[in-house]
Design a protein around this motif. Structure first.
Motif, short mmCIF file in Angstrom:
data_model
loop_
_atom_site.label_atom_id
_atom_site.label_comp_id
_atom_site.label_asym_id
_atom_site.label_seq_id
_atom_site.Cartn_x
_atom_site.Cartn_y
_atom_site.Cartn_z
N ASN A 1 0.81 -1.21 0.00
CA ASN A 1 0.00 0.00 0.00
C ASN A 1 0.85 1.26 0.00
O ASN A 1 0.46 2.28 -0.57
N ALA A 2 2.01 1.12 0.67
CA ALA A 2 2.88 2.30 0.72
C ALA A 2 3.47 2.61 -0.65
O ALA A 2 3.82 3.75 -0.95
N MET A 3 3.57 1.57 -1.49
CA MET A 3 4.19 1.77 -2.81
C MET A 3 3.31 2.60 -3.75
O MET A 3 3.82 3.20 -4.69
N LEU A 4 2.02 2.60 -3.49
CA LEU A 4 1.10 3.22 -4.44
C LEU A 4 1.48 4.64 -4.88
O LEU A 4 1.55 4.92 -6.06
N PRO A 5 1.74 5.54 -3.90
CA PRO A 5 2.02 6.92 -4.33
C PRO A 5 3.26 7.03 -5.21
O PRO A 5 3.41 8.01 -5.93
N PHE A 6 4.12 6.02 -5.16
CA PHE A 6 5.36 6.16 -5.94
C PHE A 6 5.12 6.00 -7.43
O PHE A 6 5.96 6.35 -8.24
N ILE A 7 3.94 5.48 -7.75
CA ILE A 7 3.59 5.42 -9.17
C ILE A 7 3.52 6.84 -9.73
O ILE A 7 3.93 7.10 -10.86
N SER B 1 -4.65 3.63 -11.77
CA SER B 1 -6.01 3.07 -11.79
C SER B 1 -5.96 1.56 -11.99
O SER B 1 -6.83 0.83 -11.54
N ALA B 2 -4.91 1.09 -12.66
CA ALA B 2 -4.79 -0.35 -12.85
C ALA B 2 -4.41 -1.03 -11.54
O ALA B 2 -4.90 -2.12 -11.23
N VAL B 3 -3.53 -0.37 -10.77
CA VAL B 3 -3.03 -0.99 -9.54
C VAL B 3 -4.03 -0.83 -8.40
O VAL B 3 -4.27 -1.75 -7.63
N ASP B 4 -4.60 0.37 -8.30
CA ASP B 4 -5.47 0.67 -7.17
C ASP B 4 -6.92 0.66 -7.64
O ASP B 4 -7.36 1.56 -8.35
#
Lengths: 320, 911
Positions: free
Chosen positions: A240-246, A311-314
């Motif tokens: 979950n922490a990785m999300l913003p790094f996209i 949008s694909a990941v989250d």
């Protein structure tokens, strides 16, 4: 997005084209008469009204870009530099090939080092390891990059006796093995230096994100139901922490293009950043506008890609 | 807000938290220390000198004088003080020149103390950081606040289009699309007027006030611009250049039209202009050329006067300096015998003597300069009068050309002749004045009103010179020691030179009188028989002048002045007949050779300057004409007239065939669209001034329009409401709108898209190197982040209960913003500002390092560092020390920023 790109195209063109100063002011060749210069001005359309210049410029630009995309070998390049009289897009590609190894290596080092350190210091929050890493990170963030680069160049070149200026040692014929090591040195030193600062910045973000996630209720739940630490941290928290790094990927694309003006100046890399830097000061406006426009376009493209990825990941995010 | 109970506010708590954080406190203390250094750095240390000033440092030190350099009386550290013996000393080494002095941070290549330089530089480096951040925070908070608070207001797209029209107009006019720009402006003006009317009708006074303020600011800016253009010499030069440009443009347009008309006439197209009209146009065209030429001459004269002004100021400075030195000189002391044993006294004596000599020298120079300038000015002004006379004659000719219809070929020629006569006379007068100016520049007496009186002056001068020579000769004979003899013989040589000079002056003066007489004569001849005689007579007069010079001059001066005469002759000719360029070059070369033979080097230098001037003028003019019109006949209509009427007609016919056709194509190609200003550069190189002026206007116009945009956005809501009141039946009509929020945020996005580093480079390339411009650029390119989070903050705040309560109480928007929203949204701004200072300091030093930041005399840390890089092998401390200073500053701002962030958001503790 189309509108944004359009406004950017106008803005970047106007800033450059309406600037005072004249590339023909410095007449260095004693054989050219003022009349010759006037003829050149006419031939390049330098004195055309700005509106005409704008349409011709972008017409030429997209014609050239079209040729690049379709791979048209017989294409006659239409965007030509004022000073060197060479076609702009091919030159830009050549310069980019010089810059790319450096930027890619820097990016790889940055991203591979930043995550482990960030996660480590998040997990050891409050411990001496965390404090040490924090101090180092702040020190690195505050370092003037060009300054440390000068000192390292001085140290490596004079004290270790390894030349690291320019992409490779010039004027020396080396056998393949030595040549490989020579190039490695030349790329590694600037890349590591550039990456150090990048790691410091990025690992702070990683740590912040990890902490944010680890404060969430579901982590506490996961811990409470007795999952082992690795599963909690790496399956639930890190993902979950990785999300913003996209979103940060959006910034990668233009940086691949732009490289670093400063580092290229210090290490004498004849790359893209330095090329534009010089073009700005010789008032070679087509180069400058092209770079501004392509840079902006890549930024927009990066944002678009990261939106799609997000949008694909989250699943919570939907593309509108 | 008068609550009696001082509850613990979140801000107070936050600061309490902050002061418990040791890192933050240490950084805060460091920052305070740095700020103290920066403040004292500006006042307690002297200003570092420019490279030129370093040379005069020694003298300034002895005199305790100010020279050109600002030395701070309160300074106890002198960053600019050089100790050449102590150059490149490592840190903690002792000075060799100054006993007991320790260089804690070493010295640079001029032996200047690095510590002192850092201290002095801190004032700029840190100020820049703070100012840049201030600018970016101001912009960010303003735009973010507008987007957050007025975000839901809708701006009608028509209003937006109006603003865009105004902006397009502002860009289009300097971009040479004048008509289009004017249309944009008029439309925008009408729309604005409508908005104002709506506001008045709806009795909404606020938008009116906004418009009034914007209009007032716009007026002030425009007024200032106009003042600058009228009151400064540069502005006047600009005006004259523009005049030349506009005449040149007219000429080009006329040529184009004439070419077209000619073609139509030849092809017999019905409705084509008749021959008479063609003639009229042709006259107009020719007059246009002359006018252009005269206007150019006038511009040159004005340029020259401006330059003269500067040189005069220089002479005045020399005089002032002489006076200053004299005030330090003790005459009695110089005359007194000094005991050789007393070293101190002897030193002082030497110094005093030197100063006295210097003062004398300076005074002489200044006096001479002042005298010369006055005379040169007189001549140039009178030359200018002739230009004016020429221009008037041109105007008259145009008037006469108007009733051409029924005139015969003979009367046409009369007109042409008169026209050319007027030009010739003006030009000839100007030529005579040029001779005067040349002589005045060479230091000769240019005032020759009356021959007899002049002769008297010359005689007395002669006598004086002879006396001087005799007395020096006497001194040589009676001189006791070798030195005196030497100096006396030098004096004698000077005296002999003086005699020669006086003689030559007399001869030159006579020559000038002769020239003037000839000019009068010539005017008479020209009147009587212009076609046949004028050319020969002019040649003859030059020949005579040469002969005269040959006869009446001392041998060594003869050549010099003869070639000067040649040169002047060539100039006059080149103005009228345009001799071959090579011939002119030859003349200039001769002049240069002659310079070597000249007795006084000063005279030689002056002559060389004249030679250069001649070369430059002729070269430029020939080039211009060559390119503008490639045909000799077209290039010089005057030649044709002089060669006789038949020939003239023939040539004109030829011309019709050749150049007009060719030129028509060229001219019409050039004048497609509405462009005009830049295109005529071929006819006047100085046109670039005009372009610059437009660029400047563009900046002004854009600034004004931006102001209008902002005020309009602010008042948009109320104007909108008023319009809705008014519309009545039109209320159902759909008018597209856009929210203010969208507008501001799209703009922010666009700014974020453009690569900042390239943007900074481009903007910096426009200006001279100046650290304050760097500051502005950094500020203008770093506000986007602040805007975004201020908007978010205000969006969340405005929904909170206390804001709703304030609204319910009827508190005004302004008060809500200032008393509630701003204070509550400031904490993240504070954090980002602190971090911003760090990055601004870093950015400034990086740009200075790249050589595009601080100017050469602004010693910021980045500047010191980048200079030190040259000596990195011999003196690494020059690089290391400023780098550490930057590092410490940036680090403490970063740490403080982080501390603040934690303090304001305790949830984040330990991150």
């Amino acid at each position: 997005m189309g509108i944004t790109l359009f406004v950017v195209s106008i803005l970047s063109f106007l800033i450059v084209a309406l600037a005072p100063g004249d590339p023909y002011d410095k007449n260095l060749d004693p054989n050219t008469t003022p009349a010759d210069i006037e003829r050149q001005r006419d031939a390049t359309g330098y004195d055309d009204p700005v509106f005409t210049k704008y349409t011709t410029f972008y017409g030429d630009f997209f014609a050239d870009v079209g040729a690049v995309i379709t791979g048209d070998d017989d294409h006659e390049w239409r965007l030509i530099s004022y000073q060197s009289k060479s076609p702009i897009l091919p030159t830009m590609w050549d310069k980019m090939l010089i810059t790319l190894p450096l930027v890619i290596l820097t990016t790889i080092i940055t991203w591979t080092l930043a995550f482990p350190t960030g996660i480590y210091s998040a997990l050891r929050r409050g411990g001496w390891q965390d404090h040490l890493l924090t101090v180092i990170a702040y020190g690195l963030i505050s370092l003037p990059g060009f300054w440390i680069a000068i000192l390292v160049v001085k140290f490596v070149t004079f004290n270790l006796g390894v030349p690291v200026i320019a992409p490779q040692t010039l004027g020396v014929e080396l056998d393949p093995v030595r040549g490989f090591f020579d190039r490695t040195w030349h790329v590694a030193v600037p890349a590591i230096l550039g990456a150090l600062i990048g790691v410091a910045v990025l690992s702070r973000y990683v740590k912040g994100q990890m902490l944010e996630v680890m404060n969430q209720d579901y982590i506490r739940t996961a811990k409470a139901k007795g999952l082992d630490h690795d599963t909690v941290y790496y399956r639930h928290a890190l993902r979950n922490a990785m999300l913003p790094f996209i979103t940060m990927l959006a910034g990668l694309l233009p940086s691949l293009f732009g490289g670093s003006v400063v580092f290229e100046a210090i290490y004498s890399w004849p790359g893209l950043g330095r090329w534009v830097f010089e073009a700005v000061f010789t008032k070679d406006i087509f180069i400058v506008v092209t770079s501004l426009f392509i840079g902006s376009g890549l930024t927009l493209l990066g944002i678009l890609i990261s939106d799609i990825l997000y949008s694909a990941v989250d699943p919570r995010v939907k593309l509108s | 807000m008068s609550s009696p109970r001082k509850a613990s506010s979140p801000t107070k708590d936050a600061f309490k938290l902050l002061f418990r954080n040791p890192t933050a406190v240490i950084s805060l203390l460091l920052i305070v220390a740095l700020a103290a250094a920066a403040i004292t750095g500006g006042t307690l240390t002297g200003k570092p000198p420019t490279p030129d000033q370093i040379e005069s440092l020694e003298e300034a030190e002895i005199l305790g004088d100010t020279l050109d350099m600002e030395v701070n009386e309160w300074a106890w550290v002198e960053p600019g003080k050089t100790h050449l013996k102590d150059k490149l000393k490592p840190p903690f080494s002792e000075s060799e020149e100054d006993e007991g002095r320790v260089y804690y941070l070493g010295t640079d290549h001029l032996g200047r103390d690095v510590a002192a330089q850092l201290w002095a530089g801190s004032s700029i480096s840190l100020t820049i950081g703070f100012l840049a951040v201030g600018l970016s925070v101001l912009l960010g908070v303003m735009l973010g606040g507008i987007a957050g608070f007025f975000g839901r207001d809708r701006v009608r797209l028509p209003l937006l289009v109006t603003l865009l029209l105004a902006l397009t107009g502002g860009i289009a006019i300097p971009a040479e699309a004048t008509t289009f720009g004017m249309i944009c402006f008029v439309l925008a003006g009408i729309a604005f007027g409508y908005q104002i009317l709506v506001a008045i009708a709806g009795q909404r006074w606020r938008p009116l006030g906004g418009f009034a303020v914007a209009a007032a600011i716009a007026c002030i800016v425009f007024g200032y611009n106009i003042y600058i253009e009228n009151a400064t010499p540069e502005g006047k030069q600009l005006q004259h250049s523009e005049e030349v440009a506009s005449v040149a443009k007219d000429v080009l347009l006329l040529t184009r039209d004439l070419g077209r008309a000619q073609k139509e006439f030849e092809n017999g197209i019905p409705g084509a202009p008749g021959e008479d009209e063609l003639w009229e146009d042709q006259v107009e065209l020719e007059v246009g050329y002359y006018k252009m030429y005269l206007a150019e001459k006038r511009k040159q004269n004005v340029d020259y006067l401006t330059r003269l002004d500067k040189e005069e100021r220089l002479a005045q400075e020399q005089l002032d300096r002489a006076e200053h030195l004299e005030s330090h000189v003790d005459e009695e002391f110089i005359k007194s015998e000094v005991d050789k044993d007393d070293e101190e006294l002897a030193k002082r004596h030497d110094r005093q003597t030197r100063w006295a000599a210097q003062a004398k020298d300076l005074r002489e120079k200044g006096d001479r300069g002042a005298l010369q300038f006055e005379r040169i000015r007189e001549h140039i002004e009178s030359a200018n009068e002739w230009v004016e006379a020429g221009l008037t004659a041109m105007d008259e000719a145009i008037e006469r050309a108007d009733d051409f219809d029924a005139q015969s070929a003979a009367s046409r020629f009369e007109l042409m002749r008169d026209l050319r006569l007027a030009l010739l006379e003006a030009e000839f007068r100007m030529g005579v004045r040029a001779v005067y100016v040349t002589l005045a520049m060479a230091g000769a007496e240019p005032e020759i009103p009356d021959t007899e009186e002049h002769q008297k002056i010359v005689d007395s001068l002669n006598k004086q010179a002879e006396d001087l020579a005799a007395s020096t000769a006497e001194a040589v004979k009676t001189g006791s020691n070798e030195d005196a003899k030497k100096s006396a013989s030098q004096d004698a040589a000077i005296a002999t030179g003086a005699v020669a000079a006086v003689e030559s002056v007399a001869a030159a003066a006579k020559a000038i009188t002769e020239v003037e007489k000839r000019a009068e004569e010539l005017a008479g001849i020209v009147e009587a028989d212009f076609y046949q005689a004028s050319r020969d007579k002019l040649a003859e007069y030059v020949k005579e002048l040469r002969a005269f010079v040959d006869a009446g001059m001392p041998v060594d001066k003869r050549e010099v002045l003869k070639t000067t005469a040649d040169g002047i002759d060539a100039v006059i000719k080149s103005g009228i007949w345009k001799q071959d360029e090579d011939a002119l070059k030859g003349v200039a070369a001769e002049l240069r050779e002659a310079k070597d033979e000249a007795v006084s080097p000063q005279l030689g230098d002056k002559i060389e300057r004249v030679a250069k001037l001649i070369l430059a003028t002729s070269h430029n003019r020939l080039e211009e004409y060559d390119y503008a019109i490639d045909n000799r006949a077209a290039r010089d209509p005057l030649v044709i007239t002089m060669e006789g009427s038949n020939k003239l007609l023939n040539r004109r016919a030829q011309m019709r065939g050749d150049y007009l056709k060719k030129y028509e194509a060229e001219a019409s190609a050039r004048f497609d669209g509405n462009s005009g200003i830049v295109k005529v550069r071929e006819l006047d190189g100085s046109l670039r001034y005009g372009v610059y002026k437009w660029t400047r206007h563009f900046l002004v116009v854009t600034a004004v329009i931006l102001l209008l945009v902002i005020t309009s956005l602010l008042v948009a809501g109320s104007a909108q409401a008023a319009a809705d009141d008014l519309r009545g039946p039109l209320n159902k009509v759909f008018i597209p709108t856009i929210t203010v929020d969208d507008l501001v945020m799209r703009f922010t996005e666009i700014m974020m898209t453009i690569p900042v580093i390239f943007l900074i480079l481009v903007v910096l390339a426009l200006f001279e190197r100046d650290v304050y411009i760097v500051m502005g650029v950094i500020g203008l390119t770093s506000w986007m982040g602040t805007t975004r989070f201020v908007r978010a903050e205000i969006l969340s705040l405005r929904e909170q209960d206390f804001i709703q309560a304030a609204r319910a109480l009827g508190v005004s928007d302004f008060r809500i913003i200032w008393r509630h929203l701003v204070p509550n949204s400031m904490s993240p701004v504070l954090v980002s500002a602190t971090l911003g200072v760090a990055s601004a300091v870093l950015a400034e030093s990086t740009l200075s390092f790249l050589g595009i930041g601080a100017g050469p005399d602004q010693h910021t840390w980045g500047q010191i560092l980048s200079k030190g890089r040259e000596y990195i092998q011999d003196a690494p401390w020059l690089t290391v020390v400023p780098g550490i200073a930057i590092l410490i500053t940036v680090l403490s701002f970063n740490l403080l920023g982080e501390g603040l962030r934690e303090a304001f958001n305790p949830k984040l503790r330990g991150r």
